[in-house]
Design an enzyme around this catalytic site. Structure first.
Site, PDB file in Angstrom:
ATOM      1  N   ASP A   1      -7.847   1.887   0.428  1.00 20.48           N
ATOM      2  CA  ASP A   1      -7.727   3.051   1.299  1.00 20.48           C
ATOM      3  C   ASP A   1      -8.353   4.340   0.799  1.00 20.48           C
ATOM      4  O   ASP A   1      -8.198   5.364   1.427  1.00 20.48           O
ATOM      5  CB  ASP A   1      -6.252   3.308   1.613  1.00 20.48           C
TER       6      ASP A   1
ATOM      7  N   ASP B   1       1.543   4.858  -1.305  1.00 21.53           N
ATOM      8  CA  ASP B   1       0.903   6.026  -1.902  1.00 21.53           C
ATOM      9  C   ASP B   1       1.782   6.649  -2.981  1.00 21.53           C
ATOM     10  O   ASP B   1       2.955   6.947  -2.747  1.00 21.53           O
ATOM     11  CB  ASP B   1       0.621   7.081  -0.830  1.00 21.53           C
TER      12      ASP B   1
ATOM     13  N   HIS C   1       0.880  -1.161   0.000  1.00 21.80           N
ATOM     14  CA  HIS C   1       0.000   0.000   0.000  1.00 21.80           C
ATOM     15  C   HIS C   1       0.922   1.216   0.000  1.00 21.80           C
ATOM     16  O   HIS C   1       1.217   1.794   1.040  1.00 21.80           O
ATOM     17  CB  HIS C   1      -0.925  -0.010   1.206  1.00 21.80           C
TER      18      HIS C   1
END
Length: 246
Positions: free
Chosen positions: A184, A62, A60
């Site tokens: 997310d 970003d 995950h």
């Protein structure tokens, strides 16, 4: 214009690929080449008389949030957030080679593309073999996880095309993601699920839903569902198996 690449990293768990419990194996669909075993048949053997739980480490990362993309990739400005994506990929490839039972799924093509171009031919061959064996899987496959709140559908399609084209050109059928993955974004759009269904994904997993909806779904055991993502398209064109992450 590309869709906004979005998603915050919860708490301090910036330094490790998140672990999630999945009740089936997330892998590719079809084998390619004589020595390739990617696809659903590359899942570890299960025992039909038991509840089989698969631990699948995943990323995950970003593509820009608290830091720039460069700062995330190289691990700069760690006083803001301690994150260096290139080291995740370095360590993952090293560890996958040490145990054939290990699996890893990677999400953000933007970071993988940059890392891939910096690797030697020998490392690229090792990675390609891991992909062909179904041990390194790409999911979602877009340049990033799109923001679902304010982006136009054409921008979503553009950024997905950019990432998927690279994976296809580099790894062929074994690089094709079969699972859409939005763990997310703050809120989820029906149109996104419709786009994923029409792109041929087998499933969609997302995180963050209203706490009241989550409580009701957990009580009624409806955390998994068949999402009918369009009122105008004839089923099952926009129907998509969907699961919510805890």
């Amino acid at each position: 214009m590309l869709a906004i690449c979005y998603g915050s990293q919860a708490g301090d768990r910036w330094w490790v690929a998140y672990m999630t419990l999945l009740f089936f194996c997330l892998v590719f669909s079809l084998p390619t080449g004589r020595n390739s075993i990617c696809g659903y048949r590359s899942c570890p053997a299960t025992n039909p008389s038991m509840l089989n739980v698969h631990l699948v480490p995943h990323t995950h990362d970003d593509v820009g949030w608290l830091k720039t993309v460069d700062q995330y990739y190289y691990g700069d400005r760690n006083n803001i957030q301690h994150a260096g994506v290139q080291y995740i990929l370095d360590s993952v490839i090293d560890q996958l080679q040490k145990d054939p039972a290990r699996r890893f799924i990677y999400v953000e093509t933007a970071f993988f593309y940059r890392w891939w171009r910096q690797q030697s031919q020998s490392t690229q061959r090792i990675v390609a073999q891991l992909v062909n064996e179904g041990r390194l899987e790409f999911i979602n496959g877009g340049w990033c996880m799109s923001d679902e709140a304010t982006t136009h559908y054409s921008a979503v399609i553009d950024q997905m095309t950019l990432g998927l084209r690279f994976l296809n050109d580099t790894f062929g059928e074994c690089g094709r993601p079969r699972v859409a993955w939005h763990i997310d974004p703050f809120g989820h759009a029906r149109e996104h699920a419709s786009i994923f269904a029409q792109m041929g994904y087998d499933g969609f997993f997302f995180g963050r839903l209203d706490y009241q909806d989550k409580a009701r779904r957990m009580k009624t055991k409806e955390m998994e569902m068949l999402w009918r993502a369009s009122e105008s398209l004839t089923p099952p064109l926009a129907d998509l198996f969907t699961g919510t992450n805890l």
